[in-house]
Motif scaffolding. Structure first.
Motif, short mmCIF file in Angstrom:
data_model
loop_
_atom_site.label_atom_id
_atom_site.label_comp_id
_atom_site.label_asym_id
_atom_site.label_seq_id
_atom_site.Cartn_x
_atom_site.Cartn_y
_atom_site.Cartn_z
N HIS A 1 0.87 4.66 3.49
CA HIS A 1 -0.33 4.29 4.23
C HIS A 1 0.05 3.41 5.41
N PRO A 2 -0.53 3.66 6.60
CA PRO A 2 -0.28 2.76 7.73
C PRO A 2 -0.69 1.33 7.36
N LEU A 3 0.14 0.37 7.73
CA LEU A 3 -0.15 -1.02 7.39
C LEU A 3 -1.52 -1.46 7.89
N ASP A 4 -1.90 -1.00 9.08
CA ASP A 4 -3.19 -1.43 9.62
C ASP A 4 -4.38 -0.75 8.94
N ALA A 5 -4.14 0.25 8.09
CA ALA A 5 -5.22 0.93 7.36
C ALA A 5 -5.44 0.33 5.97
N VAL A 6 -4.51 -0.50 5.50
CA VAL A 6 -4.60 -1.05 4.15
C VAL A 6 -5.89 -1.83 3.90
N PRO A 7 -6.38 -2.66 4.83
CA PRO A 7 -7.61 -3.41 4.54
C PRO A 7 -8.82 -2.53 4.20
N ALA A 8 -8.83 -1.29 4.63
CA ALA A 8 -9.96 -0.40 4.34
C ALA A 8 -9.80 0.36 3.03
N LEU A 9 -8.65 0.27 2.39
CA LEU A 9 -8.41 1.01 1.14
C LEU A 9 -9.03 0.30 -0.06
N PRO A 10 -9.51 1.05 -1.04
CA PRO A 10 -9.86 0.43 -2.32
C PRO A 10 -8.53 0.06 -3.00
N ARG A 11 -8.31 -1.22 -3.22
CA ARG A 11 -6.99 -1.67 -3.69
C ARG A 11 -7.14 -2.88 -4.60
N VAL A 12 -6.09 -3.13 -5.38
CA VAL A 12 -6.03 -4.32 -6.20
C VAL A 12 -5.50 -5.46 -5.33
N ALA A 13 -5.77 -6.69 -5.73
CA ALA A 13 -5.36 -7.88 -4.96
C ALA A 13 -3.85 -7.96 -4.79
N LEU A 14 -3.10 -7.38 -5.71
CA LEU A 14 -1.64 -7.43 -5.63
C LEU A 14 -1.12 -6.82 -4.33
N VAL A 15 -1.80 -5.84 -3.79
CA VAL A 15 -1.36 -5.22 -2.53
C VAL A 15 -1.37 -6.29 -1.42
N ASP A 16 -2.45 -7.03 -1.32
CA ASP A 16 -2.55 -8.07 -0.30
C ASP A 16 -1.54 -9.18 -0.54
N VAL A 17 -1.38 -9.59 -1.78
CA VAL A 17 -0.41 -10.63 -2.12
C VAL A 17 1.00 -10.16 -1.77
N GLY A 18 1.36 -8.94 -2.15
CA GLY A 18 2.69 -8.41 -1.86
C GLY A 18 2.97 -8.33 -0.37
N LEU A 19 2.00 -7.84 0.39
CA LEU A 19 2.19 -7.75 1.85
C LEU A 19 2.25 -9.13 2.48
N ASP A 20 1.49 -10.09 1.95
CA ASP A 20 1.58 -11.47 2.45
C ASP A 20 2.97 -12.04 2.18
N LEU A 21 3.49 -11.84 0.98
CA LEU A 21 4.84 -12.31 0.66
C LEU A 21 5.87 -11.65 1.57
N TRP A 22 5.70 -10.36 1.84
CA TRP A 22 6.64 -9.61 2.70
C TRP A 22 6.60 -10.14 4.13
N ARG A 23 5.40 -10.42 4.64
CA ARG A 23 5.28 -10.90 6.02
C ARG A 23 5.72 -12.36 6.17
N GLU A 24 5.28 -13.20 5.25
CA GLU A 24 5.46 -14.65 5.40
C GLU A 24 6.77 -15.19 4.82
N ARG A 25 7.29 -14.55 3.80
CA ARG A 25 8.53 -14.99 3.15
C ARG A 25 8.50 -16.48 2.80
N PRO A 26 7.50 -16.91 2.02
CA PRO A 26 7.40 -18.33 1.70
C PRO A 26 8.61 -18.81 0.90
N PRO A 27 9.10 -20.00 1.21
CA PRO A 27 10.33 -20.48 0.56
C PRO A 27 10.26 -20.55 -0.96
N VAL A 28 9.09 -20.83 -1.52
CA VAL A 28 8.98 -20.91 -2.97
C VAL A 28 8.44 -19.63 -3.59
#
Length: 155
Positions: A117-144
Motif C-alpha cells: 500500500h502507498p504510505l500516503d494511502a494508509v490513513p484511509a485504510l481500515p487498520r489496527v492501531a499497530l500499523v500507525d505505531v509501527g510506521l511511527d517507530l519506523w519514521r521517528e526511531r525513538p531511542p527507547v
C-alpha cells in the motif's frame, strides 16, 4: 482473575514508498489491515518469529534489519464462564527487507490478503492501531523504542 500475556513480533517492510500489510480477519468477521507478524511460539526467538510470520502471511522471505521498538496493549475481557480476564499483548516491532519469495495470500490463518500500500494511502485504510505505531517507530526511531502514539509523555 485470569491473566494472559501474548508476545508477538511484527515487521515494517517499506520499499518504493509502499508498506507491506496483511489483512487480519477478526473472530466476528471484521477485516482490518495490520503489519505482517504474529505470536511467538514457546522457545522461539523473536527475530525467528517475525521471519516465519512474514512468510506465512505474505509469501515473502524477510530479513530483519533493525529493532524499532515495542508496543503493548492491555484489555479486560470476559472468559467463557463469565469470569473477568486481563489480557496484555506485547508486540516487538522490527524493520525488515524482503529478500525473496513471491507475494501470496495466507490460507487457513488469521489473515486473508497481503498487499503493498502507498504510505500516503494508509490513513484511509481500515487498520489496527499497530500499523500507525509501527510506521511511527519506523519514521521517528525513538531511542527507547516507544512510539509517541502509545506514550502520552512523548510529544
Amino acid at each position: 482473575m485470569k491473566k494472559e500475556l501474548r508476545v508477538s513480533a511484527y515487521a515494517v517492510c517499506v520499499r518504493d514508498e509502499q508498506v507491506l500489510l496483511a489483512r487480519w480477519v477478526a473472530g466476528d468477521g471484521t477485516r482490518r489491515w495490520t503489519l505482517p507478524g504474529g505470536g511467538m511460539d514457546h522457545g522461539e526467538e523473536p527475530v525467528d518469529t517475525v521471519v516465519r510470520e512474514v512468510e506465512e502471511e505474505t509469501g515473502y522471505r524477510a530479513e530483519p534489519t533493525a529493532l524499532l521498538g515495542v508496543d503493548t496493549i492491555r484489555r479486560g475481557w470476559l472468559r467463557r464462564l463469565g469470569a473477568p480476564g486481563d489480557f496484555q499483548g506485547l508486540g516487538i516491532v522490527y524493520e525488515a527487507r524482503i529478500t525473496g519469495g513471491e507475494l501470496r495470500h495466507e490460507t487457513g490463518g488469521s489473515t486473508d490478503l497481503a498487499a503493498w500500500h502507498p504510505l500516503d494511502a494508509v490513513p484511509a485504510l481500515p487498520r489496527v492501531a499497530l500499523v500507525d505505531v509501527g510506521l511511527d517507530l519506523w519514521r521517528e526511531r525513538p531511542p527507547v523504542g516507544r512510539s509517541r502514539l502509545t506514550d502520552p509523555s512523548i510529544t
